[in-house]
Design a protein around this motif. Sequence first.
Motif, PDB file in Angstrom:
ATOM      1  N   LEU A   1     -30.172  -1.040 -45.928  1.00 28.38           N
ATOM      2  CA  LEU A   1     -31.574  -1.440 -46.119  1.00 28.38           C
ATOM      3  C   LEU A   1     -31.785  -2.233 -47.400  1.00 28.38           C
ATOM      4  CD1 LEU A   1     -33.330   1.868 -44.973  1.00 28.38           C
ATOM      5  CD2 LEU A   1     -33.167  -0.291 -43.714  1.00 28.38           C
ATOM      6  N   ASP A   2     -30.817  -2.192 -48.292  1.00 32.36           N
ATOM      7  CA  ASP A   2     -30.945  -2.882 -49.580  1.00 32.36           C
ATOM      8  C   ASP A   2     -29.629  -3.614 -49.894  1.00 32.36           C
ATOM      9  OD1 ASP A   2     -31.577  -3.721 -52.115  1.00 32.36           O
ATOM     10  OD2 ASP A   2     -31.298  -1.760 -53.058  1.00 32.36           O
ATOM     11  N   PRO A   3     -29.358  -4.697 -49.145  1.00 33.30           N
ATOM     12  CA  PRO A   3     -28.060  -5.378 -49.282  1.00 33.30           C
ATOM     13  C   PRO A   3     -27.774  -5.867 -50.705  1.00 33.30           C
ATOM     14  CG  PRO A   3     -29.306  -6.223 -47.397  1.00 33.30           C
ATOM     15  CD  PRO A   3     -30.230  -5.337 -48.149  1.00 33.30           C
ATOM     16  N   ALA A   4     -28.832  -6.131 -51.510  1.00 36.35           N
ATOM     17  CA  ALA A   4     -28.617  -6.616 -52.883  1.00 36.35           C
ATOM     18  C   ALA A   4     -27.862  -5.582 -53.714  1.00 36.35           C
ATOM     19  CB  ALA A   4     -29.955  -6.942 -53.528  1.00 36.35           C
ATOM     20  N   SER A   5     -27.964  -4.305 -53.326  1.00 33.90           N
ATOM     21  CA  SER A   5     -27.277  -3.242 -54.083  1.00 33.90           C
ATOM     22  C   SER A   5     -25.748  -3.347 -53.927  1.00 33.90           C
ATOM     23  CB  SER A   5     -27.764  -1.864 -53.622  1.00 33.90           C
ATOM     24  OG  SER A   5     -27.359  -1.634 -52.278  1.00 33.90           O
ATOM     25  N   LEU A   6     -25.299  -4.202 -53.010  1.00 36.82           N
ATOM     26  CA  LEU A   6     -23.858  -4.302 -52.728  1.00 36.82           C
ATOM     27  C   LEU A   6     -23.189  -5.489 -53.424  1.00 36.82           C
ATOM     28  CD1 LEU A   6     -24.071  -3.544 -48.920  1.00 36.82           C
ATOM     29  CD2 LEU A   6     -23.099  -2.040 -50.649  1.00 36.82           C
ATOM     30  N   ASP A   7     -23.943  -6.165 -54.288  1.00 40.52           N
ATOM     31  CA  ASP A   7     -23.399  -7.388 -54.898  1.00 40.52           C
ATOM     32  C   ASP A   7     -22.085  -7.160 -55.640  1.00 40.52           C
ATOM     33  OD1 ASP A   7     -25.376  -8.852 -53.809  1.00 40.52           O
ATOM     34  OD2 ASP A   7     -26.569  -9.065 -55.645  1.00 40.52           O
ATOM     35  N   ARG A   8     -21.915  -5.964 -56.211  1.00 40.07           N
ATOM     36  CA  ARG A   8     -20.675  -5.695 -56.950  1.00 40.07           C
ATOM     37  C   ARG A   8     -19.698  -4.833 -56.145  1.00 40.07           C
ATOM     38  NH1 ARG A   8     -22.429  -3.251 -62.407  1.00 40.07           N
ATOM     39  NH2 ARG A   8     -20.202  -3.337 -62.822  1.00 40.07           N
ATOM     40  N   LEU A   9     -19.984  -4.690 -54.855  1.00 36.16           N
ATOM     41  CA  LEU A   9     -19.122  -3.867 -53.984  1.00 36.16           C
ATOM     42  C   LEU A   9     -18.699  -4.683 -52.756  1.00 36.16           C
ATOM     43  CD1 LEU A   9     -21.245  -0.571 -54.047  1.00 36.16           C
ATOM     44  CD2 LEU A   9     -19.168  -1.018 -55.361  1.00 36.16           C
TER      45      LEU A   9
END
Length: 223
Positions: free
Chosen positions: A108-116
């Motif tokens: 639901l919050d793809p931006a949280s995956l920028d470093r993953l």
Amino acid sequence: MKKLIDGIHRFQSGIFEGKKELFERLAKRQEPDALFITCSDSRVSPTLLTQTVPGDLFILRNAGNLIPPYGPLHGAEAAAIEYAIEVLAVKDVIVCGHTYCGAMKAVLDPASLDRLPAMKGWLTYAEATRRVMDTHYEDLSNEDRLEVCIEENVLVQIENLKTHPSVLAAMSRGTLRLHAWVYEIESGNVMAFDDQTGQYLPVAEAGRGVAERPDRLSPNREI
Ligand SMILES: [Zn+2]
């Protein structure tokens, strides 16, 4: 680490002796009742939850309880599913999501995956879940969105499961049933999708399995 090693000691000196017959039998063969597919989350304990013993469940875990659709590249999930059905002849496959799932929060919050980047790539197997949420559940509060996302994702993964030839063949023979469950960490409840009502119901009240394609956008669907 000390906690784990102390636990092994207690297991060997206490538990193992009391169940020696079981472990001797299991050394020769396994005959699990079900393939249990769930999230890697440390708070989900399939054997505790179902009060089963070693040998009862063939367990497949990954972040988000995702099942890549069958394809030319065979990964760990396809191999485990094929083995469970073709060799172990399990009668049931359970896909079990859980509340407060970090993988679904990330969907639901793809931006949280920028470093993953590895997780970002893995969660493309939940892209259909994300699209269902964007298309049909835009107006929900964040808390409700996560709850519904977890439920919808289990149904999306059930559909992916049906792309595996071993699954479809066993279903057509009538020897396999699929089950969509959500475990509620905070209450201990287990909800199961009931294909008659198109809703998740307490597991004891739900139907016997998701044999047919569930209509996840049924007007009766409770959100
Ligand atoms: Zn999770």
